[in-house]
Write an enzyme that holds these catalytic residues in place. Structure first.
Site, PDB file in Angstrom:
ATOM      1  CE  LYS A 115       2.582  31.773 -19.166  1.00  0.00           C
ATOM      2  NZ  LYS A 115       1.939  30.731 -19.979  1.00  0.00           N
ATOM      3  N   GLY A 154       7.623  20.548 -44.188  1.00  0.00           N
ATOM      4  CA  GLY A 154       8.247  19.247 -44.448  1.00  0.00           C
ATOM      5  C   GLY A 154       7.185  18.187 -44.673  1.00  0.00           C
ATOM      6  N   GLY A 206     -10.105  26.633 -19.080  1.00  0.00           N
ATOM      7  CA  GLY A 206      -8.872  25.854 -18.945  1.00  0.00           C
ATOM      8  C   GLY A 206      -7.708  26.811 -18.765  1.00  0.00           C
ATOM      9  CD  GLU A 260     -14.862  24.345 -18.451  1.00  0.00           C
ATOM     10  OE1 GLU A 260     -13.975  24.980 -19.041  1.00  0.00           O
ATOM     11  OE2 GLU A 260     -15.110  23.141 -18.693  1.00  0.00           O
ATOM     12  CB  SER A 278      -9.207  29.044 -24.679  1.00  0.00           C
ATOM     13  OG  SER A 278     -10.086  29.585 -23.704  1.00  0.00           O
ATOM     14  CG  HIS A 326      13.850  32.836   7.940  1.00  0.00           C
ATOM     15  ND1 HIS A 326      12.494  32.624   7.924  1.00  0.00           N
ATOM     16  CD2 HIS A 326      14.068  33.971   8.660  1.00  0.00           C
ATOM     17  CE1 HIS A 326      11.908  33.590   8.606  1.00  0.00           C
ATOM     18  NE2 HIS A 326      12.833  34.422   9.067  1.00  0.00           N
TER      19      HIS A 326
HETATM   20  P1  FAD Z   1       4.722  23.546 -31.420  1.00  0.00           P
HETATM   21  O1  FAD Z   1       5.315  24.419 -30.405  1.00  0.00           O
HETATM   22  O2  FAD Z   1       3.336  23.649 -31.793  1.00  0.00           O
HETATM   23  O3  FAD Z   1       5.684  23.583 -32.667  1.00  0.00           O
HETATM   24  C1  FAD Z   1       5.432  22.887 -33.834  1.00  0.00           C
HETATM   25  C2  FAD Z   1       6.101  23.602 -34.993  1.00  0.00           C
HETATM   26  O4  FAD Z   1       6.025  22.767 -36.145  1.00  0.00           O
HETATM   27  C3  FAD Z   1       5.424  24.912 -35.386  1.00  0.00           C
HETATM   28  O5  FAD Z   1       6.391  25.904 -35.589  1.00  0.00           O
HETATM   29  C4  FAD Z   1       4.726  24.592 -36.697  1.00  0.00           C
HETATM   30  O6  FAD Z   1       4.625  25.699 -37.575  1.00  0.00           O
HETATM   31  C5  FAD Z   1       5.671  23.561 -37.270  1.00  0.00           C
HETATM   32  N1  FAD Z   1       5.072  22.665 -38.264  1.00  0.00           N
HETATM   33  C6  FAD Z   1       3.866  22.045 -38.250  1.00  0.00           C
HETATM   34  N2  FAD Z   1       3.742  21.243 -39.330  1.00  0.00           N
HETATM   35  C7  FAD Z   1       4.881  21.390 -40.041  1.00  0.00           C
HETATM   36  C8  FAD Z   1       5.366  20.815 -41.245  1.00  0.00           C
HETATM   37  N3  FAD Z   1       4.666  19.907 -41.921  1.00  0.00           N
HETATM   38  N4  FAD Z   1       6.576  21.199 -41.699  1.00  0.00           N
HETATM   39  C9  FAD Z   1       7.335  22.102 -41.015  1.00  0.00           C
HETATM   40  N5  FAD Z   1       6.936  22.663 -39.859  1.00  0.00           N
HETATM   41  C10 FAD Z   1       5.735  22.301 -39.381  1.00  0.00           C
HETATM   42  N6  FAD Z   1       3.180  25.076 -22.286  1.00  0.00           N
HETATM   43  C11 FAD Z   1       3.938  25.150 -21.176  1.00  0.00           C
HETATM   44  O7  FAD Z   1       4.621  24.176 -20.834  1.00  0.00           O
HETATM   45  N7  FAD Z   1       3.982  26.297 -20.422  1.00  0.00           N
HETATM   46  C12 FAD Z   1       3.242  27.384 -20.752  1.00  0.00           C
HETATM   47  O8  FAD Z   1       3.304  28.398 -20.050  1.00  0.00           O
HETATM   48  C13 FAD Z   1       2.435  27.335 -21.909  1.00  0.00           C
HETATM   49  N8  FAD Z   1       1.695  28.397 -22.270  1.00  0.00           N
HETATM   50  C14 FAD Z   1       0.938  28.324 -23.407  1.00  0.00           C
HETATM   51  C15 FAD Z   1       0.159  29.417 -23.731  1.00  0.00           C
HETATM   52  C16 FAD Z   1      -0.644  29.381 -24.850  1.00  0.00           C
HETATM   53  C17 FAD Z   1      -1.484  30.577 -25.211  1.00  0.00           C
HETATM   54  C18 FAD Z   1      -0.641  28.218 -25.686  1.00  0.00           C
HETATM   55  C19 FAD Z   1      -1.465  28.162 -26.937  1.00  0.00           C
HETATM   56  C20 FAD Z   1       0.134  27.113 -25.351  1.00  0.00           C
HETATM   57  C21 FAD Z   1       0.922  27.153 -24.200  1.00  0.00           C
HETATM   58  N9  FAD Z   1       1.681  26.063 -23.811  1.00  0.00           N
HETATM   59  C22 FAD Z   1       2.435  26.132 -22.673  1.00  0.00           C
HETATM   60  C23 FAD Z   1       1.716  24.816 -24.598  1.00  0.00           C
HETATM   61  C24 FAD Z   1       2.986  24.776 -25.471  1.00  0.00           C
HETATM   62  O9  FAD Z   1       3.007  25.917 -26.297  1.00  0.00           O
HETATM   63  C25 FAD Z   1       3.001  23.513 -26.308  1.00  0.00           C
HETATM   64  O10 FAD Z   1       2.840  22.386 -25.476  1.00  0.00           O
HETATM   65  C26 FAD Z   1       4.322  23.395 -27.040  1.00  0.00           C
HETATM   66  O11 FAD Z   1       4.527  24.491 -27.894  1.00  0.00           O
HETATM   67  C27 FAD Z   1       4.380  22.104 -27.860  1.00  0.00           C
HETATM   68  O12 FAD Z   1       5.611  22.025 -28.487  1.00  0.00           O
HETATM   69  P2  FAD Z   1       5.788  21.217 -29.852  1.00  0.00           P
HETATM   70  O13 FAD Z   1       7.234  21.349 -30.201  1.00  0.00           O
HETATM   71  O14 FAD Z   1       5.217  19.868 -29.727  1.00  0.00           O
HETATM   72  O15 FAD Z   1       4.897  21.966 -30.928  1.00  0.00           O
HETATM   73  P1  NAI Z   2      -7.619  23.161 -21.767  1.00  0.00           P
HETATM   74  O1  NAI Z   2      -7.776  21.730 -22.085  1.00  0.00           O
HETATM   75  O2  NAI Z   2      -6.697  23.580 -20.700  1.00  0.00           O
HETATM   76  O3  NAI Z   2      -9.038  23.795 -21.403  1.00  0.00           O
HETATM   77  C1  NAI Z   2     -10.126  23.744 -22.263  1.00  0.00           C
HETATM   78  C2  NAI Z   2     -11.386  23.964 -21.447  1.00  0.00           C
HETATM   79  O4  NAI Z   2     -12.464  24.168 -22.341  1.00  0.00           O
HETATM   80  C3  NAI Z   2     -11.728  22.764 -20.573  1.00  0.00           C
HETATM   81  O5  NAI Z   2     -11.985  23.188 -19.265  1.00  0.00           O
HETATM   82  C4  NAI Z   2     -12.959  22.188 -21.253  1.00  0.00           C
HETATM   83  O6  NAI Z   2     -13.843  21.558 -20.362  1.00  0.00           O
HETATM   84  C5  NAI Z   2     -13.572  23.422 -21.863  1.00  0.00           C
HETATM   85  N1  NAI Z   2     -14.427  23.163 -23.019  1.00  0.00           N
HETATM   86  C6  NAI Z   2     -14.226  22.290 -24.030  1.00  0.00           C
HETATM   87  N2  NAI Z   2     -15.237  22.361 -24.915  1.00  0.00           N
HETATM   88  C7  NAI Z   2     -16.094  23.308 -24.461  1.00  0.00           C
HETATM   89  C8  NAI Z   2     -17.323  23.837 -24.942  1.00  0.00           C
HETATM   90  N3  NAI Z   2     -17.866  23.421 -26.084  1.00  0.00           N
HETATM   91  N4  NAI Z   2     -17.924  24.780 -24.216  1.00  0.00           N
HETATM   92  C9  NAI Z   2     -17.386  25.249 -23.056  1.00  0.00           C
HETATM   93  N5  NAI Z   2     -16.227  24.767 -22.545  1.00  0.00           N
HETATM   94  C10 NAI Z   2     -15.585  23.819 -23.246  1.00  0.00           C
HETATM   95  O7  NAI Z   2      -7.256  23.843 -23.173  1.00  0.00           O
HETATM   96  P2  NAI Z   2      -6.767  25.296 -23.524  1.00  0.00           P
HETATM   97  O8  NAI Z   2      -7.004  26.234 -22.401  1.00  0.00           O
HETATM   98  O9  NAI Z   2      -7.345  25.587 -24.860  1.00  0.00           O
HETATM   99  O10 NAI Z   2      -5.210  25.088 -23.675  1.00  0.00           O
HETATM  100  C11 NAI Z   2      -4.692  24.162 -24.642  1.00  0.00           C
HETATM  101  C12 NAI Z   2      -3.444  23.518 -24.159  1.00  0.00           C
HETATM  102  O11 NAI Z   2      -2.407  24.455 -24.066  1.00  0.00           O
HETATM  103  C13 NAI Z   2      -3.628  22.884 -22.810  1.00  0.00           C
HETATM  104  O12 NAI Z   2      -3.605  21.501 -22.988  1.00  0.00           O
HETATM  105  C14 NAI Z   2      -2.452  23.299 -22.009  1.00  0.00           C
HETATM  106  O13 NAI Z   2      -1.683  22.209 -21.619  1.00  0.00           O
HETATM  107  C15 NAI Z   2      -1.625  24.176 -22.929  1.00  0.00           C
HETATM  108  N6  NAI Z   2      -1.350  25.407 -22.197  1.00  0.00           N
HETATM  109  C16 NAI Z   2      -0.519  25.347 -21.125  1.00  0.00           C
HETATM  110  C17 NAI Z   2      -0.267  26.452 -20.377  1.00  0.00           C
HETATM  111  C18 NAI Z   2       0.610  26.323 -19.185  1.00  0.00           C
HETATM  112  O14 NAI Z   2       1.273  25.308 -19.042  1.00  0.00           O
HETATM  113  N7  NAI Z   2       0.657  27.316 -18.309  1.00  0.00           N
HETATM  114  C19 NAI Z   2      -0.843  27.754 -20.695  1.00  0.00           C
HETATM  115  C20 NAI Z   2      -1.763  27.698 -21.810  1.00  0.00           C
HETATM  116  C21 NAI Z   2      -1.963  26.555 -22.534  1.00  0.00           C
END
Ligand code: FAD
Ligand code: NAI
Length: 474
Positions: free
Chosen positions: A58, A122, A192, A213, A278, A453
């Site tokens: 973001k 852990g 995605g 995609e 991704s 508004h």
């Molecule tokens: P994580 O955030 O993955 O945290 C898990 C933690 O556990 C990590 O720090 C990891 O190092 C640690 N860990 C793992 N194994 C161990 C172990 N054995 N011992 C100790 N520590 C360990 N979601 C949204 O809602 N809004 C968004 O805008 C959004 N944007 C995203 C953008 C990107 C590029 C990505 C990749 C994801 C995005 N997501 C977004 C998804 C969001 O980041 C995840 O859904 C969220 O972080 C999940 O939270 P979590 O606590 O389950 O796990």
């Molecule tokens: P995603 O599940 O959103 O999208 C993956 C895309 O890749 C899908 O459209 C799928 O059909 C396509 N795909 C899968 N295999 C493929 C292949 N072999 N060739 C071509 N296309 C293929 O997963 P993404 O974007 O990796 O994000 C992971 C997670 O992170 C999501 O589940 C999402 O919830 C979370 N996230 C959330 C955000 C938010 O809430 N704004 C921002 C970024 C991530």
């Protein structure tokens, strides 16, 4: 001697750190273990979300949008910009500062709430008198014993077979958030959420972005009408989105060449300077000694839990990305709060039907509840009301009139079944709709509530009025 706690949380992402704080608020002694290290080897709590997910993406979306506005939209407002330049190193450094502020904020919150933090990995040692023994290894080395364990270990990016991430040319979300110079040609596999958000960032900064995609439909989880509009707008912005492709061989060298079969069955190849992959994420369970203690995983590697996040092991819970359900930070947080409350004997609750989804492209896309196609498939009778931002005074004043709000309500009871938005501030506008659905409001409830508004939220009210065919401004 092992340190004793009521609750040990493994993982300090949004699921884990929030669960730890809530459990501490409820009077329990709590430890939280997290393995994430910053560039200096120090602790970096906050998980994927804070370090390489929600927060840095973001930050980059905001900076790149300002850049695009300055270059292309300020002139519409009569503002002249001369000598516009991009200092990418500064832009990335600002993002890193935002991340660090969040890491530090979580460490501060742990201190404030008396959560003991351990930097390390852990893993379950086994069951002992008084609960579970959990070992922490490197940088901290400890043996902990806790009555309850909450596993919140999150997820990691999925790679294509035979194409590991090198984070130089073949990038996961991690590398894609830190590209040191704007690539001329950027390929993205997967249209995605990550592909669209990070593809938008680099397009705005000057890259030519091509997205490949596999699915024939764009954003199949979104409402079809909204997805269609999104595809039109994002394509117009310059994202080249190819649907229905089958990825073949990917060759790396000076450039990256992706061979693929297009939707018409023709063999194609795409040559790019960098490639973001991704295509979804995989749960993190390695290192937990899950097998050793009999913690059950499903066929896709997620920890098996019931509706209340209980695993099959006594007093072991799992939340967030490592269990079923949408991989979203706010879903992980809600599960964390609910589990802490259940441990305390309260009735923690997560309503999976009202978890909002947001895609932070421009325009933003957000929704809650059912899509129109899902209602049709269920054979449920519904009414739909839409209202375009073009007819909203505030959107016109902003100069951002793309998109619409769509409200779906039960044909008989008028209960809101889903709301879908594409447009400015859609991420904020959806909250009103989540509240309404949580209170099982009718579309008429939103239609009769006074909205300020001029505000974008009037488009939500007007879409609710449109359900009853009585929009006032369209
Ligand atoms: P994580 O955030 O993955 O945290 C898990 C933690 O556990 C990590 O720090 C990891 O190092 C640690 N860990 C793992 N194994 C161990 C172990 N054995 N011992 C100790 N520590 C360990 N979601 C949204 O809602 N809004 C968004 O805008 C959004 N944007 C995203 C953008 C990107 C590029 C990505 C990749 C994801 C995005 N997501 C977004 C998804 C969001 O980041 C995840 O859904 C969220 O972080 C999940 O939270 P979590 O606590 O389950 O796990
Ligand atoms: P995603 O599940 O959103 O999208 C993956 C895309 O890749 C899908 O459209 C799928 O059909 C396509 N795909 C899968 N295999 C493929 C292949 N072999 N060739 C071509 N296309 C293929 O997963 P993404 O974007 O990796 O994000 C992971 C997670 O992170 C999501 O589940 C999402 O919830 C979370 N996230 C959330 C955000 C938010 O809430 N704004 C921002 C970024 C991530």
């Amino acid at each position: 001697m092992a340190k004793q706690f009521d609750v040990v949380v493994i993982g300090a992402g949004p699921g884990g750190y929030i669960a730890a704080i809530r459990a501490a608020q409820l009077g329990m002694s709590v430890a939280c273990i997290d393995a994430w290290s910053n560039a200096k080897g120090g602790p970096a709590p906050g998980g994927t979300c804070t370090n390489v997910g929600c927060i840095p993406s973001k930050a980059l979306l905001q900076s790149s949008e300002y850049y695009e506005h300055a270059g292309h939209h300020f002139a519409d407002h009569g503002i002249e910009v001369k000598g516009l330049g991009l200092d990418l190193a500064k832009l990335l450094a600002r993002k890193d500062t935002v991340v660090k502020q969040n890491n530090d904020g979580i460490l501060f919150l742990f201190k404030k709430n008396k959560v003991t933090f351990f930097h390390g990995t852990g893993s379950f040692s086994g069951q002992v008198d008084g609960g579970w023994s959990v070992k922490v290894s490197g940088p901290s080395e400890e043996e902990l014993v806790a009555k309850h364990v909450i596993v919140a270990t999150g997820s990691s990016p999925r790679a294509l077979p035979n194409l590991p991430f090198d984070e130089k040319q073949v990038l996961s979300n991690d590398g894609a958030l830190s590209i040191g110079s704007v690539p001329k040609r950027l390929g993205v596999i997967g249209a995605g959420v990550i592909g669209l958000e990070l593809g938008s960032v680099w397009r705005r900064l000057g890259a030519e972005v091509t997205i490949l995609e596999a699915m024939p439909n764009f954003l199949p989880a979104a409402d079809e009408q909204i997805a269609k509009e999104a595809l039109k707008v994002l394509t117009k912005q310059g994202l080249k989105i190819n649907l229905g492709v089958k990825i073949g061989e990917v060759k790396t060298g000076k450039t990256v060449t992706v061979s693929y079969t297009d939707a018409a069955g023709a063999e194609q190849s795409l040559v790019v300077d960098k490639l973001i992959v991704s295509i979804g994420r995989l749960p993190n369970t390695q290192g937990l000694n899950a097998e050793g203690v009999g913690l059950k995983l499903d066929e896709r590697g997620f920890i098996v839990v019931d509706d209340e996040c209980r695993t099959g092991l006594p007093n072991v819970w799992a939340i967030g990305d490592v269990v079923r359900g949408p991989m979203l930070a706010h879903k992980a947080e809600e599960e964390g709060v609910a589990v802490a409350e259940r441990i305390a004997g309260q009735h923690g609750h997560v309503n999976f039907d009202t978890i909002p989804s947001v895609i932070y492209t421009s325009p933003e896309i957000s929704w809650v509840g059912k899509t129109e196609q899902a209602l049709k498939n269920e054979g449920r009778a519904y009414k739909a009301g839409t209202f375009p931002f073009l007819a909203n005074g505030r959107a016109r004043a902003l100069g951002d009139t793309t998109g619409m709000v769509k409200v779906l309500a039960d044909a008989k009871t008028d209960e809101i079944l889903g709301v879908h938005i594409i447009g400015p501030q859609a991420s904020e506008l959806i909250s009103e709709c989540v509240v309404a659905m949580e209170f099982r409001a009718a579309s008429e409830d939103i239609a009769r509530i006074c909205h300020a508004h001029p505000s974008l939220s009037e488009a939500v009210k007007e879409a609710a009025l449109a359900v009853d065919k009585r929009a006032l401004n369209f």
